[in-house]
Design an enzyme around this catalytic site. Structure first.
Site, PDB file in Angstrom:
ATOM      1  CG  HIS A  39      -1.870   1.385   1.237  1.00 15.93           C
ATOM      2  ND1 HIS A  39      -3.020   1.065   0.721  1.00 15.93           N
ATOM      3  CD2 HIS A  39      -1.721   2.323   1.653  1.00 15.93           C
ATOM      4  CE1 HIS A  39      -3.645   2.521   0.886  1.00 15.93           C
ATOM      5  NE2 HIS A  39      -2.836   2.849   1.440  1.00 15.93           N
ATOM      6  CB  CYS A  40       1.977   3.522  -2.775  1.00 16.25           C
ATOM      7  SG  CYS A  40       2.806   4.906  -2.974  1.00 16.25           S
ATOM      8  N   PRO A  41       1.514   5.032   0.503  1.00 14.89           N
ATOM      9  CG  PRO A  41       2.680   6.052   1.982  1.00 14.89           C
ATOM     10  CD  PRO A  41       2.330   4.756   1.309  1.00 14.89           C
TER      11      PRO A  41
END
Length: 323
Positions: A39-41
């Site tokens: 998951h990439c913020p």
């Protein structure tokens, strides 16, 4: 399609369905993601089957844009300083007459503009190095047809086999053996990745569910290795607790994984830990009814190891080695 294949699949209690091979549940997105990498913020989304190629191109183009910006910053500072400073062998002389001869620039380049350009140059170079390293890491896993999560699963498989001395040999099933074929599974001219995200070509001698079978073994191993702890102090779940000691405050885990609040008397199954922190799952009464599990980090100072209530609760010698 085949009901007997359910024995090889993991069940997601949150989504109330079986996980497809190579899928994982994201706590941030609150859904299962096909071929999840992480998951990439920065994009506020998961990197997975549908957008793995786009995310990797983003990691390539961002450093290239920063290199372009760095070139502009360097040339801007050089041309502005060249008209104002004369570099000699023994001294540096400032030529103030150059500023009078040259026409006034559209944007005045004074001391504040120089400081801002220097600061922006540092940010651009730092971004180039950091994001460029991420691009290299992504390309390594893509050329072996893996994801970051699957690379970690493979490492844990080697650790499990070595720990129990089972004599197994885990072969990653989705690596075709050709870097070009692995590359083409992610990058296509149409921009749409190959396959449907559910069924994947596997290597000869590997099962379609070889990876999920290994994940189920690792989950069973995690339950065996987990240790029961009881909370002896309350913990609010803050990231950096002030009242739990200086070492606990400054050694908080640098991760996006959550913290769990504890009340005195709570039972926790710890699966891994650091010197001053532990990670585990709180034992809830509603867990058997399909409730959402509470997992996260908590200070080691707030818990103590539970003693076995009777001899029958103690593990038999060599039980772990024989699993």
């Amino acid at each position: 399609e085949k009901s007997q294949d359910c024995m090889y699949l993991q069940y997601c209690k949150v989504c109330q369905s079986y996980k497809a091979p190579r899928s994982h549940h994201c706590r941030k997105c609150n859904r299962c993601v096909m071929k999840m990498d992480h998951h990439c913020p920065w994009i506020n989304n998961c990197c997975g089957y549908q957008n793995h190629a786009s995310f990797t191109l983003f990691l390539l183009l961002a450093p290239l844009g920063c290199i372009h910006a760095s070139f502009i910053f360097v040339m801007t500072m050089y041309t502005q300083l060249y008209n104002r400073i004369s570099f000699g062998w023994s001294s540096v002389k400032i030529d103030m007459s150059a500023a009078k001869r040259d026409p006034r620039p559209i944007i005045p380049f004074g001391l504040s503009a120089f400081a801002a350009s220097l600061f922006a140059l540092g940010l651009a170079l730092g971004t180039t190095i950091a994001v460029g390293m991420l691009f290299i890491i992504q390309m390594k896993v893509i050329l072996t047809n893996k994801t970051s999560i699957e690379s970690w699963i493979e490492e844990k498989a080697k650790d499990r086999i070595q720990y129990y001395q089972t004599g197994e040999t885990f072969i990653f099933p989705y690596d075709t053996g050709s870097k070009w074929k692995n590359f083409k599974q992610v990058f296509t001219w149409s921009g749409i990745p190959e396959g449907d995200g559910l069924d994947w070509p596997v290597r000869d001698g590997c099962h379609q569910y070889s990876l999920t079978i290994e994940q189920l073994k690792q989950k069973a191993d995690k339950r065996v290795r987990s240790v029961r702890y009881r909370a002896v102090e309350d913990y609010s779940g803050v990231c950096c607790p002030v009242t739990k000691g200086v070492k606990t405050f400054f050694t908080t885990p640098c991760t996006e994984e959550p913290r769990i609040a504890l009340s005195k008397g709570d039972l926790i199954l710890a699966t891994r830990g650091l010197k001053h922190w532990m990670y585990g799952e709180k034992m809830l009464d509603s867990a058997a009814d399909g409730g959402i599990r509470e997992r996260g980090w908590f200070p080691r100072k707030c818990v103590e190891k539970c003693q076995y209530e009777s001899e029958t609760d103690q593990p038999v010698d060599g039980e772990k080695k024989n699993r």
